[in-house]
Design an enzyme around this catalytic site. Structure first.
Site, PDB file in Angstrom:
ATOM      1  NE  ARG A 269      -1.832   0.281   3.831  1.00  0.00           N
ATOM      2  CZ  ARG A 269      -1.153   1.072   4.667  1.00  0.00           C
ATOM      3  NH1 ARG A 269      -1.225   2.373   4.561  1.00  0.00           N
ATOM      4  NH2 ARG A 269      -0.400   0.559   5.635  1.00  0.00           N
TER       5      ARG A 269
ATOM      6  CE  LYS B  41       0.971 -20.140  10.193  1.00  0.00           C
ATOM      7  NZ  LYS B  41       1.754 -18.987  10.648  1.00  0.00           N
TER       8      LYS B  41
ATOM      9  CG  HIS C  52       8.116 -21.792   7.881  1.00  0.00           C
ATOM     10  ND1 HIS C  52       7.051 -21.244   8.538  1.00  0.00           N
ATOM     11  CD2 HIS C  52       9.152 -21.717   8.748  1.00  0.00           C
ATOM     12  CE1 HIS C  52       7.433 -20.840   9.734  1.00  0.00           C
ATOM     13  NE2 HIS C  52       8.709 -21.128   9.898  1.00  0.00           N
TER      14      HIS C  52
ATOM     15  CE  LYS D 271      11.414 -24.020  10.831  1.00  0.00           C
ATOM     16  NZ  LYS D 271      12.165 -23.000  11.484  1.00  0.00           N
TER      17      LYS D 271
ATOM     18  CD  GLU E 169       7.613 -18.539  18.163  1.00  0.00           C
ATOM     19  OE1 GLU E 169       8.162 -18.027  17.188  1.00  0.00           O
ATOM     20  OE2 GLU E 169       6.379 -18.514  18.339  1.00  0.00           O
TER      21      GLU E 169
ATOM     22  CG  ASP F  24       0.814 -17.512  14.550  1.00  0.00           C
ATOM     23  OD1 ASP F  24       0.911 -17.387  13.318  1.00  0.00           O
ATOM     24  OD2 ASP F  24       1.721 -17.176  15.334  1.00  0.00           O
TER      25      ASP F  24
ATOM     26  CG  HIS G 105       4.242 -23.993  12.207  1.00  0.00           C
ATOM     27  ND1 HIS G 105       4.113 -23.984  10.839  1.00  0.00           N
ATOM     28  CD2 HIS G 105       4.489 -22.701  12.555  1.00  0.00           C
ATOM     29  CE1 HIS G 105       4.273 -22.740  10.393  1.00  0.00           C
ATOM     30  NE2 HIS G 105       4.485 -21.957  11.412  1.00  0.00           N
TER      31      HIS G 105
ATOM     32  CE  LYS H 211       3.914 -15.976  18.739  1.00  0.00           C
ATOM     33  NZ  LYS H 211       4.890 -16.048  17.649  1.00  0.00           N
TER      34      LYS H 211
HETATM   35  C1  BG6 Z   1       5.114 -18.488  11.957  1.00  0.00           C
HETATM   36  C2  BG6 Z   1       4.214 -17.910  13.018  1.00  0.00           C
HETATM   37  O1  BG6 Z   1       4.371 -19.276  11.058  1.00  0.00           O
HETATM   38  O2  BG6 Z   1       6.118 -19.270  12.556  1.00  0.00           O
HETATM   39  C3  BG6 Z   1       5.026 -17.111  14.034  1.00  0.00           C
HETATM   40  O3  BG6 Z   1       3.269 -17.062  12.410  1.00  0.00           O
HETATM   41  C4  BG6 Z   1       6.167 -17.947  14.562  1.00  0.00           C
HETATM   42  O4  BG6 Z   1       4.225 -16.648  15.094  1.00  0.00           O
HETATM   43  C5  BG6 Z   1       6.962 -18.552  13.411  1.00  0.00           C
HETATM   44  O5  BG6 Z   1       6.994 -17.103  15.340  1.00  0.00           O
HETATM   45  C6  BG6 Z   1       8.046 -19.492  13.892  1.00  0.00           C
HETATM   46  O6  BG6 Z   1       8.811 -19.887  12.792  1.00  0.00           O
HETATM   47  P1  BG6 Z   1      10.362 -20.167  12.933  1.00  0.00           P
HETATM   48  O7  BG6 Z   1      10.776 -20.726  11.633  1.00  0.00           O
HETATM   49  O8  BG6 Z   1      10.986 -18.861  13.251  1.00  0.00           O
HETATM   50  O9  BG6 Z   1      10.469 -21.146  14.055  1.00  0.00           O
END
Ligand code: BG6
Length: 486
Positions: A46, A149, A179, A183, A217, A236, A241, A331
């Protein structure tokens, strides 16, 4: 590897995902000479930037060094508001320009890296402007669509988004990104389980006591308060994941190492997770929010969004019946750690009970990050005369020993970053590490029932200290079964 010429259009080109994941991966691939010379990257967002200003923005973010100048020449910016046609029309002109420059219709990869509420709108415009059809072919042959996602907000919206997507594109053009599937350690699970004959015979409820998955995290929501507050940790990371990690443990051996068979096996595993019924939600699910979360930027003052979740559930396959899976994600945890523990049943007490068996015996640990690697805890006899805890008169003392390897030590590196791998796979048309609709539907069915349970009986969310392992009830969830988080 050389690719045919391509252009990546990143919707959300100034956002968190583009800056923190996509550009670092693209720049690194470029430095490894994996992108070839004939490619274009267009950030679509934007704010008003010229191409030059956009390059500077990305450069500052990447703290880019060597080869930046050469890479930057491939970067462009297109200003556009997602729900106005004008930006898409300028994009068409820009993309046609690239085609003329190359002298051919080049592959167009549309990458949706925006907050999910924009997906349907953007897809709508890709259709109405015929951008989705590629370089005037009408066949869609040259376009690919990558979508991040969270894919939807619940089962219903995920299905509807998938309908929109599959209306526009053929399945082979669609890349639903998670993703974690890319890994290294997650992929290594397949090799580890199915290439080593010694694990398969004990990979079942006769030998496995339970499985734990921790996705912790240290960071909070950082600059993503607005996005996260509308989503929560269940959507999330748990829906995607976390459940994918469960699937790598629970899946049966694929019939072959091909895209369809690996996806079939994954989908079957996720489908076999027994849903937690909404009425029972608080028996098996604990959620919490870190103290101070509501003071984060762009988070509602009275937010009830969960930043932590712990769950207990079962996977209903003959292999795993009655083996509990305890999974948690949070988190502001004490450390960054994503790890799977497969805890085996204790047999030590059969012969050695009076010599003091360790509380937990064999544990197979798959460390996704950091220090990617695999470890196995075994029980061993302590050397005679050296065991501090040898009782007077006793002949034996037992202890546990950890055997482990790390990618860094053994292979001198961790392998490609997940986003590098995903981007290369998309460019080469390999969908194995991407979600199929049925996997997504099953995981959403599971998560939607939990969300429904919270809605049915809303309870004030429990706060937890930053740097702790979440609410006390998360420990109780596992301790009431005579086990504990490792
Ligand atoms: C993302 C989430 O898909 O994955 C985030 O939206 C999260 O909240 C992240 O922090 C963690 O990914 P990675 O690869 O940094 O462990």
């Amino acid at each position: 590897m050389q690719h045919s010429p391509f252009v990546i259009i990143i919707f959300g080109g100034t956002g968190d995902l583009a800056q923190n994941k996509l550009f670092p991966a693209l720049f690194s691939l470029y430095r490894q000479k994996q992108l070839g010379d004939s490619f274009y990257i267009v950030g679509f967002a934007r704010r008003p930037f010229t191409d030059e200003e956009y390059r500077d923005l990305i450069k500052r973010q990447l703290k880019a060094g060597g080869k930046w100048e050469a890479f930057a020449k491939h970067l462009y910016y297109e200003q556009g508001v997602f729900d106005e046609e004008a930006g898409y029309n300028s994009l068409i002109t820009r993309l046609n320009g690239f085609d003329s420059e190359v002298g051919a219709c080049i592959t167009r990869l549309f990458y949706l890296a925006t907050p999910p509420d924009h997906y349907e709108t953007i897809l709508g415009f890709l259709k109405s402007t015929t951008l989705s059809e590629g370089c005037g072919q009408g066949s869609g042959k040259w376009t690919r669509m990558a979508i991040e996602k969270p894919f939807g907000k619940n089962l219903e919206t995920a299905k509807s988004l998938d309908r929109t997507l599959t209306d526009l594109f053929d399945e082979k053009q669609i890349y639903r990104v998670d993703h974690y599937l890319a890994k290294e350690t997650v992929q290594n699970m397949l090799a580890f389980r199915f290439a080593n004959g010694i694990f398969e015979p004990v990979w079942n409820s006769e030998y496995i006591d339970h499985v734990q998955v921790t996705f912790a995290e240290k960071e909070g929501v950082r600059t993503r308060g607005k996005f996260f507050d509308g989503v929560g940790i269940l959507r999330d990371v748990a829906q995607n994941h976390l459940l994918q990690l469960v699937a790598t443990v629970a899946m049966e051996q694929p019939m072959s190492f091909t895209k369809e068979e690996v996806r079939n096996a994954r989908a079957k595993a996720i489908q076999s997770i027994r849903c937690i019924e909404p009425e029972e939600v608080y028996k098996s699910v604990v959620h919490g929010q870190y103290l101070g979360y509501t003071k984060e930027n762009q988070v509602a003052d009275d937010s009830q969004t969960e930043t932590f979740v712990a769950m207990k559930f079962f996977v209903e396959t003959p292999r795993f019946s009655e083996v509990p899976f305890y999974v948690r994600a949070g988190k502001k945890m004490p450390k960054d750690e994503v790890v799977i523990h497969v805890v085996f049943k204790q047999t030590c007490h059969i012969l050695f009970k009076e010599f003091g068996c360790p509380e937990i015996g064999n544990v197979l640990t798959i460390r996704i990050q950091p220090n990617e690697g695999i470890g196995l805890r075994v029980i061993a006899k302590r050397p005679f005369g050296m065991a501090q805890d040898l009782q007077p008169g006793s002949k034996l003392a037992l202890g546990t020993v950890d055997m482990h390897f790390t990618y860094q030590d053994e292979f001198g590196g961790r392998g490609a970053d997940a986003y590098e791998r995903l981007l290369l796979d998309i460019l080469s048309g390999d969908q194995m590490l991407f979600n199929r609709s049925d996997e997504l539907e099953s995981s959403w069915e599971f998560v939607t029932k939990i969300l429904l349970g919270f809605d049915l009986d809303p309870k004030e969310i429990t706060k937890y200290e930053q740097g702790s392992w979440g609410p006390a009830d998360a420990a109780k969830l596992i301790e009431q079964d005579g086990r504990r988080w490792l």
